[in-house]
Write an enzyme that holds these catalytic residues in place. Structure first.
Site, PDB file in Angstrom:
ATOM      1  N   HIS A 210      12.905  -2.980   1.622  1.00 21.51           N
ATOM      2  CA  HIS A 210      12.390  -1.668   2.013  1.00 21.51           C
ATOM      3  C   HIS A 210      13.295  -0.596   1.427  1.00 21.51           C
ATOM      4  O   HIS A 210      14.526  -0.745   1.422  1.00 21.51           O
ATOM      5  CB  HIS A 210      12.334  -1.524   3.533  1.00 21.51           C
ATOM      6  CG  HIS A 210      11.429  -2.540   4.154  1.00 21.51           C
ATOM      7  ND1 HIS A 210      10.057  -2.411   4.140  1.00 21.51           N
ATOM      8  CD2 HIS A 210      11.697  -3.721   4.749  1.00 21.51           C
ATOM      9  CE1 HIS A 210       9.522  -3.471   4.713  1.00 21.51           C
ATOM     10  NE2 HIS A 210      10.491  -4.285   5.088  1.00 21.51           N
ATOM     11  N   ILE A 211      12.659   0.480   1.002  1.00 22.53           N
ATOM     12  CA  ILE A 211      13.408   1.609   0.453  1.00 22.53           C
ATOM     13  C   ILE A 211      14.143   2.328   1.579  1.00 22.53           C
ATOM     14  O   ILE A 211      15.333   2.622   1.486  1.00 22.53           O
ATOM     15  CB  ILE A 211      12.438   2.562  -0.266  1.00 22.53           C
ATOM     16  CG1 ILE A 211      11.770   1.836  -1.438  1.00 22.53           C
ATOM     17  CG2 ILE A 211      13.167   3.823  -0.744  1.00 22.53           C
ATOM     18  CD1 ILE A 211      10.552   2.559  -2.017  1.00 22.53           C
ATOM     19  N   SER A 212      13.412   2.607   2.635  1.00 20.82           N
ATOM     20  CA  SER A 212      14.010   3.234   3.818  1.00 20.82           C
ATOM     21  C   SER A 212      14.524   2.138   4.759  1.00 20.82           C
ATOM     22  O   SER A 212      14.351   0.937   4.483  1.00 20.82           O
ATOM     23  CB  SER A 212      12.957   4.083   4.539  1.00 20.82           C
ATOM     24  OG  SER A 212      11.944   3.255   5.093  1.00 20.82           O
TER      25      SER A 212
ATOM     26  N   GLU B  11      12.385  -9.810   1.238  1.00 28.35           N
ATOM     27  CA  GLU B  11      11.661  -8.631   1.747  1.00 28.35           C
ATOM     28  C   GLU B  11      12.557  -7.412   1.548  1.00 28.35           C
ATOM     29  O   GLU B  11      13.733  -7.435   1.940  1.00 28.35           O
ATOM     30  CB  GLU B  11      11.366  -8.826   3.240  1.00 28.35           C
ATOM     31  CG  GLU B  11      10.708  -7.624   3.900  1.00 28.35           C
ATOM     32  CD  GLU B  11      10.580  -7.785   5.414  1.00 28.35           C
ATOM     33  OE1 GLU B  11      10.717  -8.924   5.927  1.00 28.35           O
ATOM     34  OE2 GLU B  11      10.380  -6.760   6.088  1.00 28.35           O
TER      35      GLU B  11
ATOM     36  N   ASP C 169       1.539 -15.492   6.371  1.00 24.84           N
ATOM     37  CA  ASP C 169       1.206 -16.887   6.088  1.00 24.84           C
ATOM     38  C   ASP C 169       1.334 -17.184   4.594  1.00 24.84           C
ATOM     39  O   ASP C 169       1.786 -18.265   4.204  1.00 24.84           O
ATOM     40  CB  ASP C 169      -0.207 -17.208   6.583  1.00 24.84           C
ATOM     41  CG  ASP C 169      -0.279 -17.303   8.107  1.00 24.84           C
ATOM     42  OD1 ASP C 169       0.782 -17.400   8.755  1.00 24.84           O
ATOM     43  OD2 ASP C 169      -1.406 -17.272   8.649  1.00 24.84           O
TER      44      ASP C 169
ATOM     45  N   ALA D 120       3.320  -0.924   4.652  1.00 25.31           N
ATOM     46  CA  ALA D 120       2.832  -0.957   6.042  1.00 25.31           C
ATOM     47  C   ALA D 120       2.354  -2.343   6.467  1.00 25.31           C
ATOM     48  O   ALA D 120       2.358  -2.651   7.669  1.00 25.31           O
ATOM     49  CB  ALA D 120       1.714   0.069   6.226  1.00 25.31           C
TER      50      ALA D 120
ATOM     51  N   ARG E 265       5.581  12.337  -3.096  1.00 23.26           N
ATOM     52  CA  ARG E 265       5.686  12.919  -1.756  1.00 23.26           C
ATOM     53  C   ARG E 265       6.813  12.243  -0.995  1.00 23.26           C
ATOM     54  O   ARG E 265       7.254  11.162  -1.358  1.00 23.26           O
ATOM     55  CB  ARG E 265       4.372  12.722  -0.982  1.00 23.26           C
ATOM     56  CG  ARG E 265       3.243  13.580  -1.535  1.00 23.26           C
ATOM     57  CD  ARG E 265       1.922  13.213  -0.909  1.00 23.26           C
ATOM     58  NE  ARG E 265       2.023  13.136   0.550  1.00 23.26           N
ATOM     59  CZ  ARG E 265       1.144  12.479   1.312  1.00 23.26           C
ATOM     60  NH1 ARG E 265       0.144  11.844   0.775  1.00 23.26           N
ATOM     61  NH2 ARG E 265       1.290  12.466   2.620  1.00 23.26           N
TER      62      ARG E 265
ATOM     63  N   ARG F 177       7.690   0.663  13.275  1.00 20.13           N
ATOM     64  CA  ARG F 177       8.284   0.112  12.044  1.00 20.13           C
ATOM     65  C   ARG F 177       9.417  -0.866  12.354  1.00 20.13           C
ATOM     66  O   ARG F 177       9.980  -1.475  11.436  1.00 20.13           O
ATOM     67  CB  ARG F 177       8.812   1.235  11.152  1.00 20.13           C
ATOM     68  CG  ARG F 177       7.743   2.182  10.653  1.00 20.13           C
ATOM     69  CD  ARG F 177       8.316   3.182   9.652  1.00 20.13           C
ATOM     70  NE  ARG F 177       7.469   4.349   9.543  1.00 20.13           N
ATOM     71  CZ  ARG F 177       6.376   4.438   8.755  1.00 20.13           C
ATOM     72  NH1 ARG F 177       6.026   3.418   8.019  1.00 20.13           N
ATOM     73  NH2 ARG F 177       5.659   5.541   8.720  1.00 20.13           N
TER      74      ARG F 177
ATOM     75  N   HIS G 216       4.264  -4.608   9.054  1.00 22.74           N
ATOM     76  CA  HIS G 216       4.295  -4.460  10.508  1.00 22.74           C
ATOM     77  C   HIS G 216       3.142  -5.158  11.226  1.00 22.74           C
ATOM     78  O   HIS G 216       3.168  -5.266  12.448  1.00 22.74           O
ATOM     79  CB  HIS G 216       4.319  -2.964  10.852  1.00 22.74           C
ATOM     80  CG  HIS G 216       5.355  -2.212  10.066  1.00 22.74           C
ATOM     81  ND1 HIS G 216       6.703  -2.531  10.120  1.00 22.74           N
ATOM     82  CD2 HIS G 216       5.261  -1.198   9.149  1.00 22.74           C
ATOM     83  CE1 HIS G 216       7.371  -1.732   9.303  1.00 22.74           C
ATOM     84  NE2 HIS G 216       6.525  -0.920   8.696  1.00 22.74           N
TER      85      HIS G 216
ATOM     86  N   PRO H 248       0.788  -1.231   0.000  1.00 27.88           N
ATOM     87  CA  PRO H 248       0.000   0.000   0.000  1.00 27.88           C
ATOM     88  C   PRO H 248       0.823   1.285   0.000  1.00 27.88           C
ATOM     89  O   PRO H 248       1.833   1.394   0.687  1.00 27.88           O
ATOM     90  CB  PRO H 248      -0.844  -0.106   1.278  1.00 27.88           C
ATOM     91  CG  PRO H 248      -0.231  -1.195   2.075  1.00 27.88           C
ATOM     92  CD  PRO H 248       0.467  -2.109   1.125  1.00 27.88           C
ATOM     93  N   ASN H 249       0.317   2.218  -0.784  1.00 26.70           N
ATOM     94  CA  ASN H 249       0.824   3.592  -0.903  1.00 26.70           C
ATOM     95  C   ASN H 249       2.091   3.718  -1.729  1.00 26.70           C
ATOM     96  O   ASN H 249       2.502   4.836  -2.057  1.00 26.70           O
ATOM     97  CB  ASN H 249       1.016   4.233   0.479  1.00 26.70           C
ATOM     98  CG  ASN H 249      -0.292   4.312   1.246  1.00 26.70           C
ATOM     99  OD1 ASN H 249      -1.273   4.798   0.721  1.00 26.70           O
ATOM    100  ND2 ASN H 249      -0.313   3.806   2.466  1.00 26.70           N
TER     101      ASN H 249
ATOM    102  N   ASN I 174       8.019  -5.756  -1.313  1.00 28.56           N
ATOM    103  CA  ASN I 174       7.993  -4.635  -0.377  1.00 28.56           C
ATOM    104  C   ASN I 174       6.572  -4.585   0.182  1.00 28.56           C
ATOM    105  O   ASN I 174       5.662  -4.056  -0.467  1.00 28.56           O
ATOM    106  CB  ASN I 174       8.347  -3.309  -1.044  1.00 28.56           C
ATOM    107  CG  ASN I 174       8.450  -2.178  -0.019  1.00 28.56           C
ATOM    108  OD1 ASN I 174       7.923  -2.281   1.095  1.00 28.56           O
ATOM    109  ND2 ASN I 174       9.130  -1.095  -0.373  1.00 28.56           N
TER     110      ASN I 174
HETATM  111  O1  CA2 Z   1      10.781   1.844   3.343  1.00 24.41           O
HETATM  112  C1  CA2 Z   1       9.910   1.149   2.808  1.00 24.41           C
HETATM  113  O2  CA2 Z   1      10.037   0.665   1.686  1.00 24.41           O
HETATM  114  C2  CA2 Z   1       8.578   0.902   3.537  1.00 24.41           C
HETATM  115  O3  CA2 Z   1       8.143  -0.427   3.247  1.00 24.41           O
HETATM  116  C3  CA2 Z   1       7.605   1.923   2.981  1.00 24.41           C
HETATM  117  C4  CA2 Z   1       6.239   1.889   3.669  1.00 24.41           C
HETATM  118  C5  CA2 Z   1       6.392   1.948   5.178  1.00 24.41           C
HETATM  119  O4  CA2 Z   1       5.111   1.765   5.793  1.00 24.41           O
HETATM  120  C6  CA2 Z   1       7.353   0.906   5.708  1.00 24.41           C
HETATM  121  O5  CA2 Z   1       7.494   1.088   7.104  1.00 24.41           O
HETATM  122  C7  CA2 Z   1       8.717   1.034   5.042  1.00 24.41           C
HETATM  123  C8  CA2 Z   1       5.355   3.096   3.268  1.00 24.41           C
HETATM  124  C9  CA2 Z   1       5.230   3.350   1.821  1.00 24.41           C
HETATM  125  C10 CA2 Z   1       4.522   4.658   1.589  1.00 24.41           C
HETATM  126  O6  CA2 Z   1       5.048   5.221   0.413  1.00 24.41           O
HETATM  127  C11 CA2 Z   1       4.772   6.514   0.116  1.00 24.41           C
HETATM  128  C12 CA2 Z   1       5.485   7.076  -0.908  1.00 24.41           C
HETATM  129  C13 CA2 Z   1       5.254   8.371  -1.272  1.00 24.41           C
HETATM  130  C14 CA2 Z   1       4.305   9.130  -0.614  1.00 24.41           C
HETATM  131  C15 CA2 Z   1       3.594   8.560   0.412  1.00 24.41           C
HETATM  132  C16 CA2 Z   1       3.821   7.243   0.774  1.00 24.41           C
END
Ligand code: CA2
Length: 145
Positions: free
Chosen positions: A102-104, A100, A86, A76, A18, A113, A79, A10-11, A73
């Site tokens: 993650h970008i951050s 798995e 599963d 959210a 952003r 997180r 978490h 998601p997102n 990836n």
């Molecule tokens: O660092 C990552 O890749 C995450 O999986 C990104 C998730 C976050 O919930 C994880 O803790 C770490 C969130 C992705 C939201 O991406 C956005 C990108 C641009 C604007 C808003 C949200």
């Protein structure tokens, strides 16, 4: 010939619009182009994104049934989604890699997180390298031996 499924939760469809300080300025099309350029001969990149947990789980079943490695990836869902965990467990049980990514670096961010319910069933975890997290995962799932 194989396909690597690159699944995004998601997102992540909002990447590039952003929070560039956290996630960089590239979008999913940029990521797909990077991975396609990196992919060894005979490897097809199939990159998808959904905000829907059920759809993501369905794609993981598809990987299991088709024998495709997975780069995931979970965003959210990382978490808290035991349902996704599963499903992810089925990939490694089928003898297929699931990385798995993650970008951050979630461990350097808010406390919620710091927990991943996915990591325990993943083949490996790569986090904190921006889009290079996915590129490193692609190397891991396509290397011989
Ligand atoms: O660092 C990552 O890749 C995450 O999986 C990104 C998730 C976050 O919930 C994880 O803790 C770490 C969130 C992705 C939201 O991406 C956005 C990108 C641009 C604007 C808003 C949200």
């Amino acid at each position: 010939m194989t396909t690597v499924l690159v699944l995004n939760g998601p997102n992540l469809g909002r990447l590039g619009s952003r929070e560039p300080d956290v996630y960089g300025s590239g979008d999913l099309d940029d990521l797909c182009a990077l991975l396609t350029a990196d992919a060894p001969d005979g490897v097809t990149i199939d990159l998808r994104q959904t905000n829907d947990e059920a759809e993501l789980i369905g794609w993981i079943y598809e990987a299991v049934d088709s024998g495709f490695p997975v780069i995931l990836n979970p965003a959210a869902f990382t978490h808290y989604s035991y349902a996704l965990r599963d499903a992810a467990a089925l990939v490694s049980k089928a003898g297929l890699p699931l990385v798995e990514v993650h970008i951050s670096n979630p461990h350097a961010r808010e406390t919620f997180r710091h927990t991943s319910v996915i990591s325990g069933v993943a083949t490996g975890v790569i986090a904190g390298f921006g889009f290079d997290s996915y590129r490193l995962a692609l190397t891991a799932v396509t290397r011989a031996g």
